[in-house]
Write an enzyme that holds these catalytic residues in place. Structure first.
Site, short mmCIF file in Angstrom:
data_model
loop_
_atom_site.label_atom_id
_atom_site.label_comp_id
_atom_site.label_asym_id
_atom_site.label_seq_id
_atom_site.Cartn_x
_atom_site.Cartn_y
_atom_site.Cartn_z
N LYS A 1 0.77 -1.24 0.00
CA LYS A 1 0.00 0.00 0.00
C LYS A 1 0.80 1.30 0.00
CE LYS A 1 -4.45 -0.60 -0.24
NZ LYS A 1 -5.56 0.28 -0.57
N ASP B 1 -8.02 0.22 6.54
CA ASP B 1 -8.20 -1.08 7.19
C ASP B 1 -6.88 -1.51 7.80
OD1 ASP B 1 -10.91 -1.52 6.57
OD2 ASP B 1 -10.36 -1.95 4.51
C1 PLP Z 1 -3.52 -6.25 1.61
C2 PLP Z 1 -4.52 -5.58 0.76
N1 PLP Z 1 -4.83 -6.12 -0.41
C3 PLP Z 1 -5.71 -5.56 -1.23
C4 PLP Z 1 -6.37 -4.39 -0.89
C5 PLP Z 1 -7.39 -3.83 -1.80
O1 PLP Z 1 -7.12 -2.58 -2.29
P1 PLP Z 1 -8.29 -1.64 -2.78
O2 PLP Z 1 -9.02 -1.14 -1.58
O3 PLP Z 1 -7.63 -0.59 -3.55
O4 PLP Z 1 -9.19 -2.47 -3.63
C6 PLP Z 1 -6.08 -3.78 0.35
C7 PLP Z 1 -6.72 -2.54 0.75
O5 PLP Z 1 -6.53 -2.03 1.83
C8 PLP Z 1 -5.12 -4.39 1.19
O6 PLP Z 1 -4.79 -3.87 2.37
#
Ligand code: PLP
Length: 399
Positions: free
Chosen positions: A77, A120
């Site tokens: 992220k 999150d």
């Molecule tokens: C580990 C992880 N994978 C995937 C995502 C998904 O990203 P997005 O919210 O841009 O769809 C998040 C989002 O916080 C994440 O923390």
């Protein structure tokens, strides 16, 4: 392995046009990657070939991009938050992003700023990290029920971190209001009317990982993957990465599958309807990073135009993916993948053991020629829960 059937609802995209967006092009991705490359400690995260697993599952290759190794932050992220903050500062101080590193930027900032966000866990950690590098403040809000370990990781970066009594999407609205009252800059990974610039930069930042993967595949002699699995929260990651891949390979040359938990499957529902559908309520899924019920409109547009299929699945699929990646076959490398990171591989594993395996392989057009790209977007960002799943067998595949 015994046969078991995990819930995976698959929807084809009837609204596919294959149209690409200049916002999420190869050129944009390379600009973001050049910025990331100048950050101390940068190296491309590994792209692992799980060859023995591919043979077992009946595909040609399974390639897993391990984002747990991104700048020591255990998730992809920061690519978005750091790039967006840098672009914001360049705009404010009339600087050229191509000419600057994060360290150069720090020396140009003449005032104390506060960056606010909702998370999150992983996005907030990225924003807190970038603010710290720049000597600035970060205030991070998290939805009700957030794991203490994820809160602590943000606090350790010197940010303020507050867990609200609301779900993710309501917390986003609360953050926006609070920031407006306090004159803070909001660095949010989702977009709404009048708030698109920062989320666009965030999505462009995510494409760094895809640009690395394309280069790594090419070094392995792979001209293109046939399939890509992208997990969706608000859809910024999926949109940023798929937008880039569609520009590089052509959307029609790539079978792209967007995966979500059934409790927060807003992209899946939007995919069926051809327009944004929100999901509300608590969204109690183990895939905390994907517990978002309102699609990012910028990401949604890319997915509507370029995604092949959408999947809504139960938590046990992600838990299965975590166990398979953590316990490799033969000489395959081990990947520590958290709940939101492992769900793509979980789908492959769940199909392999499904009583209707052949029909599901057929629906996803998977066969012995398939080259499947999977992004493990996080490591064990909640170690306690990781162990409960992988050691203690929480969320079993078969009962
Ligand atoms: C580990 C992880 N994978 C995937 C995502 C998904 O990203 P997005 O919210 O841009 O769809 C998040 C989002 O916080 C994440 O923390």
């Amino acid at each position: 392995m015994s046969a078991f059937s995990l819930k995976m609802d698959i929807a084809g995209n009837r609204f596919f046009t294959g149209e690409t967006s200049p916002l999420f092009s190869r050129t944009q991705a390379q600009q973001a990657r050049q910025f990331h490359q100048k950050i101390t400690g940068y190296h491309p995260t590994p792209l692992y070939a799980l060859n023995e697993l591919a043979t077992l599952f009946g595909v040609h290759k399974i390639l897993v991009k391990d984002e747990s190794q991104r700048f020591g932050l255990n998730a992809f992220k920061m690519l978005g938050g750091s790039y967006a903050i840098a672009r914001l500062l360049c705009e404010k101080y009339r600087l050229e992003i191509n000419e600057l590193s994060l360290a150069d930027l720090k020396s140009r900032i003449t005032e104390k700023m506060t960056f606010a966000t909702t998370t999150d866990g992983n996005h907030g950690r990225g924003v807190a990290w970038a603010a710290k590098q720049l000597g600035q403040n970060a205030v991070v809000y998290m939805p009700k029920g957030s794991a203490q370990e994820r809160v602590d990781a943000i606090l350790r970066l010197g940010a303020e971190c507050i867990v609200t009594e609301m779900n993710y999407d309501d917390t986003v609205r609360f953050t926006m209001q609070t920031a407006r009252q306090n004159g803070w800059e909001v660095v949010q990974d989702t977009a709404w009317e009048g708030y698109t610039k920062i989320p666009t930069w965030i999505m462009q930042g995510y494409a760094t990982l895809a640009d690395e993967a394309v280069e790594q595949m090419s070094a392995m002699g792979i001209s293109r993957p046939t399939h890509v699995f992208l997990q969706g929260g608000v859809g910024a990651l999926a949109g940023g990465v798929l937008g880039y891949l569609a520009d590089v390979y052509g959307a029609r040359n790539l079978h792209s599958i967007i995966v979500e938990p059934e409790q927060a499957d807003c992209l899946y529902r939007s995919g069926i309807k051809g327009q944004i559908v929100n999901v509300g309520g608590e969204m109690a899924t183990i895939m905390a990073g994907l517990a978002c019920g309102e699609p990012n409109p910028l990401g949604w547009e890319v997915l509507r135009n370029c995604a092949t299929q959408f999947i809504s699945c139960q938590d046990a699929v992600a838990a299965l993916g975590m166990r398979v990646l953590g316990n490799p076959l033969g000489h395959d490398p081990r990947v520590i993948s958290g709940e939101s990171g492992a769900v793509g591989l979980g789908i492959l594993a769940a199909i392999h053991s499904h009583p209707q395996r052949d029909a599901l392989m057929n629906t996803l057009q998977l066969d012995s020629h398939s080259i499947v790209l999977i992004i493990s977007t996080e490591g064990d960002t909640d170690v306690k829960h990781y162990r409960e799943v992988v050691w203690e067998g929480k969320h079993p595949a078969a009962r």
